[in-house]
Design an enzyme around this catalytic site. Structure first.
Site, mmCIF file in Angstrom:
data_model
loop_
_atom_site.group_PDB
_atom_site.id
_atom_site.type_symbol
_atom_site.label_atom_id
_atom_site.label_comp_id
_atom_site.label_asym_id
_atom_site.label_seq_id
_atom_site.Cartn_x
_atom_site.Cartn_y
_atom_site.Cartn_z
ATOM 1 N N ASN A 159 57.383 -66.912 -59.910
ATOM 2 C CA ASN A 159 57.925 -68.062 -60.642
ATOM 3 C C ASN A 159 59.298 -68.409 -60.068
ATOM 4 O OD1 ASN A 159 58.534 -69.968 -62.729
ATOM 5 N ND2 ASN A 159 59.613 -68.356 -63.825
ATOM 6 N N GLU A 160 60.355 -67.969 -60.738
ATOM 7 C CA GLU A 160 61.698 -68.267 -60.229
ATOM 8 C C GLU A 160 62.235 -67.007 -59.566
ATOM 9 O OE1 GLU A 160 63.844 -69.626 -63.680
ATOM 10 O OE2 GLU A 160 63.167 -71.690 -63.393
ATOM 11 N N GLU B 86 53.420 -72.893 -70.756
ATOM 12 C CA GLU B 86 53.904 -71.521 -70.888
ATOM 13 C C GLU B 86 53.878 -71.168 -72.364
ATOM 14 O OE1 GLU B 86 57.887 -70.652 -69.465
ATOM 15 O OE2 GLU B 86 57.523 -68.511 -69.688
ATOM 16 N N CYS C 193 58.841 -67.749 -66.987
ATOM 17 C CA CYS C 193 59.373 -66.394 -67.066
ATOM 18 C C CYS C 193 58.345 -65.402 -67.581
ATOM 19 C CB CYS C 193 60.592 -66.384 -67.977
ATOM 20 S SG CYS C 193 61.976 -67.282 -67.296
HETATM 21 O O1 AHR Z 1 60.666 -73.592 -69.098
HETATM 22 C C1 AHR Z 1 61.334 -72.516 -69.654
HETATM 23 C C2 AHR Z 1 61.766 -71.512 -68.604
HETATM 24 O O2 AHR Z 1 62.663 -72.107 -67.718
HETATM 25 C C3 AHR Z 1 60.679 -71.009 -67.727
HETATM 26 O O3 AHR Z 1 60.021 -69.931 -68.266
HETATM 27 C C4 AHR Z 1 61.407 -70.593 -66.500
HETATM 28 O O4 AHR Z 1 60.614 -70.645 -65.353
HETATM 29 C C5 AHR Z 1 62.599 -71.494 -66.460
HETATM 30 O O5 AHR Z 1 63.754 -70.795 -66.230
#
Ligand code: AHR
Length: 620
Positions: free
Chosen positions: A349-350, A24, A218
């Site tokens: 993602n989340e 990321e 994120c």
């Molecule tokens: O790894 C950092 C963040 O942690 C990522 O962007 C997210 O998916 C998680 O909350």
């Protein structure tokens, strides 16, 4: 202790790509990190936010000497990135780039500077790299063309320096417009143009990952939908990739980064190419029509999801379609006529609750029909237990096994949680969806930044023995996040730290490496008399037993293995720490191998596990 592995008792087949990485753009992992570009805000499209360290109209650039620097966008080089800089300087004046912390140059190595310019200036334009008032490398150009035109030159560093300042000056005084000022080392990973920083990519290669999840995190969600990641903006000629601000500008739990932007020079094509170069499976994550649920409540109405679903279909075609298909043709134009062989795709993602479930279903319906070969990954929210997590699993449980190939579970948890959950998957329903441990890391609470200590690494290793023993359920697993630039870090811990010239591998990196380099073909039955306090998994590859063992206690443990001898690779701390203090050991830029694996041969069928260690044993 007597430990026996029966290699004829085959238990579970292991996905050879099981242990992967998660990339990321956080902590300056892309621009200022893995992406080889050395200049910051090369396209002059990013502007200072609240803090303006250079008191300049454009981020990361400032005037030097007698010079006026102004930002413009009228009659630009292209409409996608309209910003450019106007330099009006007296003789010798020009502009200087921050280049994160200045450029690292290696004596005798070559660097390619390129830029677009236009103007009526007929004097000399010089690009130079300066350290302590002396020029380390330079190249000059005659005048400026009347219309936007790209020019480039190769520079050679006459010595090795850290923190060289890049400057572009008008030797004879005058006015020009400039755009896309870029500096690349010639020595990129695998020598690729628009390539990656060789040492960082090499650290990935040596990790031997089975897959790469990208581009987030994120960042996929954006802190609102306008800021979400759009893969189509990240391919094609670099000057036409529409940049975006980085949602980690807010500092996460670390360094506030008001001038953190995404150039997308490292975009989806480069990610696929990197996967190919690393020999791993690509696993892209797409926005599901929702912004980050922590930061906004923006969702795309169900009736308007088509654009998002079409992005997914087009991505599959970009990766796998023939060069004659519309998106396959774009891939071929990028330089890769052959398909990339995409197998996995994560939707969201989340994300959690009904809003997500409905959107996932909308994607799943279309993709399953048009591309049944693609294995879809669904989210279970931001943590691996609790109301949202349970809701996701019960929703998935009602849908049948292949509605989602795997469920993405995330856990950032303290060591005791990981040790206690090393058996988490022993009792998972074998007929339900499989698990993708898509982001996990041990967080030692009460510390900021959270340390990448030996304790954290051992807790992760213990959990990973549980992944491996349950390889029929846990098909994929990736530590998170991957990279952190020292001093530019919004999140800790991370797997690999770096600055402009050095790379530091953490104890967690070595744990990942020891797992991913030693994936068995299948797990085998293991019996152990008196092995309390150990975290174990055993498997077989090419007829050889591979045993992984975490000794989380302060005493050495002698194992009687019933073999003649073999090889051992063991990770523990070296040096001056004693007792439980060993658990606090970390690597630093100055002491890179305080915690690093050591290999040795053992004989006589016995091996003693060091206190606080993780060991991989291989024997016949
Ligand atoms: O790894 C950092 C963040 O942690 C990522 O962007 C997210 O998916 C998680 O909350």
């Amino acid at each position: 202790m007597i430990l026996k592995v029966d290699k004829n008792k085959r238990l579970k087949d292991v996905n050879p790509h099981m242990f992967g990485i998660f990339f990321e753009d956080i902590n300056y992992a892309a621009d200022g990190g893995l992406y080889g570009e050395m200049l910051e805000n090369r396209s002059f499209d990013f502007f200072p936010t609240k803090i303006n360290p250079y008191n300049s109209p454009v981020a990361a650039w400032r005037p030097v000497g007698r010079c006026e620097l102004s930002a413009h966008s009228e009659s630009p080089m292209n409409d996608v990135n309209p910003g450019y800089a106007r330099i009006r300087a007296e003789a010798g004046g020009g502009i200087s780039n921050r280049a994160y912390e200045g450029c690292y140059l290696v004596e005798g190595e070559e660097y390619v500077f390129s830029f677009y310019s236009r103007g009526k200036y007929e004097g000399k334009i010089t690009f130079l790299l300066v350290k302590d008032g002396e020029t380390v490398a330079s190249a000059s150009f005659d005048g400026a063309p009347r219309e936007w035109e790209k020019r480039s030159a190769t520079l050679k560093a006459d010595r090795t320096v850290v923190g060289a300042e890049p400057r572009l000056v008008l030797e004879d005084g005058g006015e020009i417009d400039v755009d896309m000022c870029s500096l690349f080392p010639k020595n990129t990973f695998m020598g690729r143009e628009n390539g990656l920083r060789a040492d960082l990519a090499q650290a990935l290669k040596e990790l031997k990952p089975g897959f790469m999840r990208f581009p987030g995190g994120c960042i996929v969600e954006g802190n609102g939908l306008a800021n979400r990641y759009r893969w189509k903006d990240t391919i094609g000629p670099i000057e036409t990739r529409r940049g975006n601000w980085n949602r980690w500008q807010d500092g996460g739990v670390g360094v506030y980064a008001p001038e953190y932007y995404q150039s997308f020079g490292l975009g989806f094509y480069e990610y696929f190419l990197l996967c190919e170069d690393l020999g791993c499976e690509p696993l892209p994550v797409l926005n599901c029509g929702m912004g980050c649920q922590y930061q906004c409540d923006e969702v795309v109405p169900l009736g308007e999801l088509d654009e998002y679903i079409q992005d997914a279909l087009d991505l599959i075609e970009f990766a796998n379609g023939p060069a004659s298909s519309p998106w396959g043709a774009k891939r071929a134009e990028c330089g890769h006529a052959e398909p990339f062989g995409l197998k996995y795709l994560a939707i969201g993602n989340e994300q959690w609750e009904e809003g997500y479930f409905e959107r996932y279903e909308a994607f799943q319906r279309v993709i399953a029909e048009k591309h049944p070969e693609i294995k879809l990954i669904s989210s279970s929210g931001p943590s691996a237990e609790g109301v949202e997590f349970d809701k996701a699993w019960s929703w998935l449980g009602d849908k049948g096994r292949d509605f989602a190939y795997a469920v993405d579970e995330h856990y950032y948890v303290p060591p005791r949680w990981l040790f206690a959950n090393a058996h988490r998957y022993d009792n998972y329903d074998r007929s339900g969806p499989r698990v993708f441990a898509g982001e996990y890391a041990c967080h030692i609470h009460g510390h900021q930044p959270r340390p990448n200590s030996l304790e954290a690494a051992l807790a992760e290793a213990a959990m990973m023995t549980g992944f491996e023993r349950n390889a029929d359920v846990v098909r994929l697993a990736a530590y998170a996040p991957l990279f952190a630039r020292e001093g530019f870090t919004q999140w800790t811990p991370d797997l690999i730290f770096f600055n402009s010239s050095e790379v530091m591998l953490t104890p967690s990196y070595y744990v990942q490496q020891m797992f991913s380099r030693n994936v068995p073909d299948y797990t085998a039955e293991l019996s152990c008399v008196g092995c309390d306090g150990l975290y174990l998994s055993a498997g077989v590859k090419d007829g050889q037993v591979i045993l992984k063992a975490v000794n989380a206690g302060p005493k050495p443990i002698r194992l009687e293995l019933g073999c003649e001898g073999g090889e051992a690779e063991s990770l523990t701390a070296r040096g001056e720490l004693h007792g439980r203090k060993i658990l606090e050991a970390v690597n630093t830029m100055e002491h890179k191998d305080r915690v690093a694996p050591v290999s040795e041969a053992f004989e006589g069928g016995e091996y003693t596990l060091a206190p606080f260690s993780f060991t991989v044993l291989k024997y016949k």
